[in-house]
Motif scaffolding. Sequence first.
Motif: not given
Length: 257
Positions: A30-40
Motif C-alpha cells: 500500500l505504501a508503494i502505491f501511495a508513494n507512486y503519487f507523492v514520491v516526486d
Amino acid sequence: MNISNEKLTKLWTTKNKDDEWWSSFVTSPLAIFANYFVVDIKWLTPNIITLLSFLVALVSVALIVIGGHINFVIAALLIQLSHTLDCMDGQMARFRKTSSPTGSYYDKLTDHLQVALWFGAVGYAAYDQTQSIKPLLLAFAGVTFYSLRGYSKYMFLYTKMQNDSDQLKQIPVKDTTEPTIEKAGISFSTAENLRWFFNEQRKIVFFNEGVFIFMLSAALIFNVLTPMLILFALSQFIYAIKRSLSQIAQLKEQNKN
C-alpha cells in the motif's frame, strides 16, 4: 489513470525484503502505491512522513482511550494508516537515495514509542471495560519484554565491543541506498507472487511489529482486548528470554576463546 509499470517496478525495489509479516504483503505494498503519487513531491520528505505516521498514531491512541466501538474501529484503521506511512518513509528515502542514519534513528525511535503507546492505551481500554487490573499488568509486561528484546540486542553488541573494540568492524553494514530484490511484484508471474505470499506467512510466529499492527486492529474491531494482551505479553516474554539466554551463551563462548 495511466500507471507507469517502470516506476512501480522501481518503487518495488525499495521494499525491504526483510519486511515483517503483514507489513510485507499489506502495508508495504500500500505504501508503494501511495508513494507512486507523492514520491516526486520535493517538499514532502521521509522525515515529514515519519512525523505524520507518529501523529496519526497519537490520534489512534486518543480514540482507544476515549473508548466505544466506533472509536475502536476508527483507531484500527488509523493504526493501519500510521504503519503504511511508516513503510512509506523508508521507501521514499531509498527511491531518492537520501537514506541517512539520522532518519533511520528517528524512524526506529518513533516506532518503538508507538508500540508502547498503543498497547498502553489498549490496556487502559480493557481495564475501563472490565474494571480489572489484569489488562494493565499484561500491557505493562508485554511492552517491558518487547523493550527487552531490543535492549538485550544492543547491550550484547555493547558488551562485545567493550571486550574487543574491533567487534564494531565485524558488524555488516547494510547499504540502505541500494535497492533490495524481492521475488514478487508486477514483473513476476502469478505463480511466483503466490509462492512469495505463502512463504511470507511463516513470519507470523516472530511476533514483531508487523504482527502487532494486525493484532491491535483485529482486537479493536472485534473488541477482544484482553485475549490479545495475553498473547502479546506471553509472546514477548518467550522471545525476550530466548534472545537474552542465547546472547549470554554467546558471550560465555567468546570468553572461552
